[in-house]
Write a protein that holds these residues in place. Structure first.
Motif, PDB file in Angstrom:
ATOM      1  N   THR A   2       0.839  -1.197   0.000  1.00  0.00           N
ATOM      2  CA  THR A   2       0.000   0.000   0.000  1.00  0.00           C
ATOM      3  C   THR A   2       0.876   1.249   0.000  1.00  0.00           C
ATOM      4  N   PRO A   3       0.324   2.359  -0.456  1.00  0.00           N
ATOM      5  CA  PRO A   3       1.099   3.607  -0.403  1.00  0.00           C
ATOM      6  C   PRO A   3       1.536   3.962   1.023  1.00  0.00           C
ATOM      7  N   GLN A   4       0.678   3.714   2.002  1.00  0.00           N
ATOM      8  CA  GLN A   4       1.020   4.010   3.397  1.00  0.00           C
ATOM      9  C   GLN A   4       2.197   3.149   3.859  1.00  0.00           C
ATOM     10  N   THR A   5       2.169   1.867   3.526  1.00  0.00           N
ATOM     11  CA  THR A   5       3.267   0.976   3.898  1.00  0.00           C
ATOM     12  C   THR A   5       4.556   1.416   3.220  1.00  0.00           C
ATOM     13  N   ARG A   6       4.453   1.774   1.956  1.00  0.00           N
ATOM     14  CA  ARG A   6       5.645   2.238   1.237  1.00  0.00           C
ATOM     15  C   ARG A   6       6.228   3.480   1.909  1.00  0.00           C
ATOM     16  N   THR A   7       5.383   4.432   2.271  1.00  0.00           N
ATOM     17  CA  THR A   7       5.836   5.648   2.946  1.00  0.00           C
ATOM     18  C   THR A   7       6.513   5.313   4.275  1.00  0.00           C
ATOM     19  N   ALA A  12      11.492   4.756   7.368  1.00  0.00           N
ATOM     20  CA  ALA A  12      12.391   3.928   8.182  1.00  0.00           C
ATOM     21  C   ALA A  12      13.771   3.821   7.536  1.00  0.00           C
ATOM     22  N   VAL A  13      13.795   3.684   6.219  1.00  0.00           N
ATOM     23  CA  VAL A  13      15.076   3.617   5.508  1.00  0.00           C
ATOM     24  C   VAL A  13      15.832   4.928   5.664  1.00  0.00           C
ATOM     25  N   PHE A  14      15.140   6.044   5.574  1.00  0.00           N
ATOM     26  CA  PHE A  14      15.781   7.346   5.743  1.00  0.00           C
ATOM     27  C   PHE A  14      16.362   7.481   7.146  1.00  0.00           C
ATOM     28  N   ARG A  15      15.596   7.077   8.157  1.00  0.00           N
ATOM     29  CA  ARG A  15      16.109   7.134   9.532  1.00  0.00           C
ATOM     30  C   ARG A  15      17.329   6.234   9.680  1.00  0.00           C
ATOM     31  N   ARG A  16      17.295   5.087   9.033  1.00  0.00           N
ATOM     32  CA  ARG A  16      18.442   4.168   9.084  1.00  0.00           C
ATOM     33  C   ARG A  16      19.656   4.781   8.392  1.00  0.00           C
ATOM     34  N   LEU A  17      19.456   5.469   7.283  1.00  0.00           N
ATOM     35  CA  LEU A  17      20.560   6.164   6.612  1.00  0.00           C
ATOM     36  C   LEU A  17      21.168   7.206   7.541  1.00  0.00           C
ATOM     37  N   LEU A  18      20.333   7.991   8.212  1.00  0.00           N
ATOM     38  CA  LEU A  18      20.853   8.994   9.140  1.00  0.00           C
ATOM     39  C   LEU A  18      21.614   8.340  10.285  1.00  0.00           C
ATOM     40  N   ARG A  40      25.676  15.335   3.722  1.00  0.00           N
ATOM     41  CA  ARG A  40      24.705  15.615   4.782  1.00  0.00           C
ATOM     42  C   ARG A  40      24.026  16.960   4.561  1.00  0.00           C
ATOM     43  N   ASN A  41      24.781  17.945   4.067  1.00  0.00           N
ATOM     44  CA  ASN A  41      24.177  19.251   3.795  1.00  0.00           C
ATOM     45  C   ASN A  41      23.143  19.158   2.680  1.00  0.00           C
ATOM     46  N   CYS A  42      23.405  18.330   1.677  1.00  0.00           N
ATOM     47  CA  CYS A  42      22.414  18.111   0.615  1.00  0.00           C
ATOM     48  C   CYS A  42      21.133  17.527   1.212  1.00  0.00           C
ATOM     49  N   LEU A  43      21.280  16.539   2.084  1.00  0.00           N
ATOM     50  CA  LEU A  43      20.103  15.959   2.736  1.00  0.00           C
ATOM     51  C   LEU A  43      19.321  17.034   3.485  1.00  0.00           C
ATOM     52  N   SER A  44      20.043  17.935   4.145  1.00  0.00           N
ATOM     53  CA  SER A  44      19.389  19.031   4.866  1.00  0.00           C
ATOM     54  C   SER A  44      18.596  19.911   3.915  1.00  0.00           C
ATOM     55  N   LYS A  45      19.197  20.241   2.775  1.00  0.00           N
ATOM     56  CA  LYS A  45      18.515  21.083   1.788  1.00  0.00           C
ATOM     57  C   LYS A  45      17.298  20.366   1.213  1.00  0.00           C
ATOM     58  N   TRP A  46      17.430  19.079   0.941  1.00  0.00           N
ATOM     59  CA  TRP A  46      16.301  18.317   0.409  1.00  0.00           C
ATOM     60  C   TRP A  46      15.174  18.240   1.438  1.00  0.00           C
ATOM     61  N   TYR A  47      15.539  18.060   2.696  1.00  0.00           N
ATOM     62  CA  TYR A  47      14.565  17.991   3.789  1.00  0.00           C
ATOM     63  C   TYR A  47      13.791  19.305   3.862  1.00  0.00           C
ATOM     64  N   GLN A  48      14.541  20.415   3.842  1.00  0.00           N
ATOM     65  CA  GLN A  48      13.916  21.728   3.897  1.00  0.00           C
ATOM     66  C   GLN A  48      13.007  21.950   2.688  1.00  0.00           C
ATOM     67  N   ALA A  63      16.817  22.222   9.684  1.00  0.00           N
ATOM     68  CA  ALA A  63      16.911  20.990   8.889  1.00  0.00           C
ATOM     69  C   ALA A  63      18.277  20.339   9.097  1.00  0.00           C
ATOM     70  N   ARG A  64      19.331  21.147   9.133  1.00  0.00           N
ATOM     71  CA  ARG A  64      20.665  20.599   9.391  1.00  0.00           C
ATOM     72  C   ARG A  64      20.723  19.888  10.742  1.00  0.00           C
ATOM     73  N   GLU A  65      20.113  20.497  11.747  1.00  0.00           N
ATOM     74  CA  GLU A  65      20.122  19.876  13.067  1.00  0.00           C
ATOM     75  C   GLU A  65      19.387  18.540  13.057  1.00  0.00           C
ATOM     76  N   LEU A  66      18.331  18.434  12.277  1.00  0.00           N
ATOM     77  CA  LEU A  66      17.630  17.155  12.148  1.00  0.00           C
ATOM     78  C   LEU A  66      18.530  16.106  11.499  1.00  0.00           C
ATOM     79  N   ILE A  67      19.307  16.505  10.506  1.00  0.00           N
ATOM     80  CA  ILE A  67      20.174  15.574   9.792  1.00  0.00           C
ATOM     81  C   ILE A  67      21.411  15.219  10.617  1.00  0.00           C
ATOM     82  N   TYR A  68      22.036  16.215  11.217  1.00  0.00           N
ATOM     83  CA  TYR A  68      23.278  16.003  11.961  1.00  0.00           C
ATOM     84  C   TYR A  68      23.049  15.506  13.392  1.00  0.00           C
TER      85      TYR A  68
END
Length: 97
Positions: A2-7, A12-18, A40-48, A63-68
């Motif tokens: 389902t779309p919800q499961t995929r999200t 979870a994969v993103f949290r695991r990457l961080l 990591r800065n790119c991830l921050s920009k994408w997050y924002q 956003a940087r603080e969330l990533i770092y």
């Protein structure tokens, strides 16, 4: 799937990457840029950008603080040495294409 499961899986994969990046602070942003063309800065920009696209107000530093996992300047002072001449040369070469 389902779309919800995929999200949920993608989140979870993103949290695991961080977590993985946090566990490997020896991997410098410049090394990531040289090898993968993002850091990591790119991830921050994408997050924002994604927050903004959804009408959420999120400053870049927040956003940087969330990533770092802490304020960027604190992380940088603890874990990011100056780039070596070799790293800078490799990064410059990468930018040429």
């Amino acid at each position: 799937m389902t779309p919800q499961t995929r999200t949920e899986i993608e989140a979870a994969v993103f949290r695991r990457l961080l977590e993985h990046l946090d566990a490997h602070k020896e991997v410098q942003n410049i090394d990531l840029m040289i090898l993968a063309n993002f850091c990591r800065n790119c991830l921050s920009k994408w997050y924002q950008a994604e927050a903004d696209a959804r009408g959420e107000s999120l400053e870049y530093e927040a956003a940087r603080e969330l990533i770092y996992g802490e304020p960027y300047n604190d992380w940088k002072a603890k874990y990011q040495p100056a780039a070596t001449p070799e790293q800078l040369a490799a990064f410059e070469e990468k930018q040429k294409g």
